[in-house]
Enzyme design. Structure first.
Site, short mmCIF file in Angstrom:
data_model
loop_
_atom_site.label_atom_id
_atom_site.label_comp_id
_atom_site.label_asym_id
_atom_site.label_seq_id
_atom_site.Cartn_x
_atom_site.Cartn_y
_atom_site.Cartn_z
N HIS A 122 -1.22 -5.93 1.86
CA HIS A 122 -2.42 -6.78 1.79
C HIS A 122 -2.07 -8.07 1.06
O HIS A 122 -1.36 -8.05 0.05
CB HIS A 122 -3.54 -6.07 1.03
CG HIS A 122 -4.48 -5.31 1.93
ND1 HIS A 122 -4.66 -3.94 1.83
CD2 HIS A 122 -5.32 -5.72 2.93
CE1 HIS A 122 -5.56 -3.55 2.73
NE2 HIS A 122 -5.97 -4.61 3.42
N CYS B 240 -7.88 -2.01 8.15
CA CYS B 240 -6.49 -2.03 7.69
C CYS B 240 -5.98 -0.61 7.41
O CYS B 240 -4.87 -0.25 7.80
CB CYS B 240 -6.33 -2.90 6.45
SG CYS B 240 -6.51 -4.66 6.82
N ARG C 270 -17.89 -1.20 5.55
CA ARG C 270 -18.92 -1.95 4.79
C ARG C 270 -19.65 -2.88 5.74
O ARG C 270 -20.80 -3.21 5.54
CB ARG C 270 -18.26 -2.82 3.71
CG ARG C 270 -17.60 -2.11 2.59
CD ARG C 270 -16.67 -3.08 1.86
NE ARG C 270 -15.36 -3.14 2.50
CZ ARG C 270 -14.81 -4.23 2.99
NH1 ARG C 270 -15.42 -5.39 2.93
NH2 ARG C 270 -13.62 -4.18 3.55
N GLU D 71 0.83 -1.21 0.00
CA GLU D 71 0.00 0.00 0.00
C GLU D 71 0.87 1.26 0.00
O GLU D 71 1.83 1.36 0.74
CB GLU D 71 -0.91 0.00 1.23
CG GLU D 71 -1.84 -1.20 1.31
CD GLU D 71 -2.88 -1.23 0.18
OE1 GLU D 71 -3.06 -0.20 -0.48
OE2 GLU D 71 -3.49 -2.31 -0.01
N1 PCA Z 1 -8.45 -7.00 6.30
C1 PCA Z 1 -9.39 -5.94 6.60
C2 PCA Z 1 -9.31 -5.76 8.08
C3 PCA Z 1 -8.58 -6.93 8.62
C4 PCA Z 1 -8.02 -7.59 7.43
O1 PCA Z 1 -7.24 -8.55 7.46
C5 PCA Z 1 -9.12 -4.67 5.79
O2 PCA Z 1 -8.60 -4.76 4.67
O3 PCA Z 1 -9.42 -3.59 6.27
#
Ligand code: PCA
Length: 204
Positions: free
Chosen positions: A169, A145, A92, A82
């Site tokens: 991610h 996140c 959501r 990111e």
């Molecule tokens: N993904 C979510 C929150 C926790 C996770 O592993 C997100 O992308 O916000």
């Protein structure tokens, strides 16, 4: 090279009705040391507020040399590094504590956006060189996140700490897509390999 402090790597608990979270599956597979820096793993709750509080306590306690926060992005096919965290929360679905903010700031009065301080493009190249499909991402979403990434970058910046920090991610693992058609997944050991390459690139 021998790093001065530990590398703090976080993953998340399951959320959204899942039994596992791909981020923690990958973080658990990391080696105990990367480039001479001891890897400190922490499992974080999928909760606005509390996940950031736990992380900030660990930053104070450990003074890490590198911080990699990792989360699951179901539906993405590649690992994504990111670039930016936004100072807004929009859920959501409720978090694991039942909280569902709709447009509130992560931190009132703080900057609208903060950029990852690890070298995003070098990290992406390193993970690809290690053989793992990886891209830079322009959005970490507006859920837990993104909030965690924002808290992380803000805490280091305001403390004047120079440790490279960012958010990665990872896609679902195979068990999570058994009942989901046409949904990408990535074995956790691939995601872990990408995380090692990303950490190395950030530490060098
Ligand atoms: N993904 C979510 C929150 C926790 C996770 O592993 C997100 O992308 O916000």
């Amino acid at each position: 090279m021998s790093a001065e402090g530990p590398s703090l790597v976080t993953g998340f608990e399951p959320f959204g009705g899942e039994a596992i979270n791909a981020s923690w599956e990958a973080v658990q597979l990391l080696p105990d040391s990367i480039e001479g820096s001891h890897v400190e793993r922490r499992l974080l709750p999928v909760e606005f507020g509390r996940s950031g509080d736990v992380l900030c306590d660990e930053l104070d306690r450990l003074s890490p040399t590198l911080v990699l926060a990792v989360g699951e992005a179901g539906g993405r096919a590649h690992v994504s590094v990111e670039r930016v965290a936004l100072n807004i929360m929009s859920a959501r679905m409720p978090d694991n504590a039942g909280f569902a903010p709709q447009g509130e700031p992560v931190l009132a009065g703080a900057p609208d956006a903060l950029l990852a301080t690890l070298p995003v493009d070098a990290c992406v190249d390193a993970a690809r060189t290690a053989g793992v499909p990886t891209d830079a991402s322009e959005t970490a979403g507006l859920y837990v996140c993104n909030q965690l990434m924002y808290r992380l970058l803000y805490a280091l910046r305001t403390a004047g700490k120079k440790a490279p920090a960012g958010f990665v991610h990872v896609p679902y693992v195979a068990e999570q897509v058994l009942e989901r058609k046409e949904t990408p997944f990535m074995p956790a050991d691939y995601a872990a390999r990408a995380l090692v390459a990303i950490a190395r690139a950030a530490l060098c």
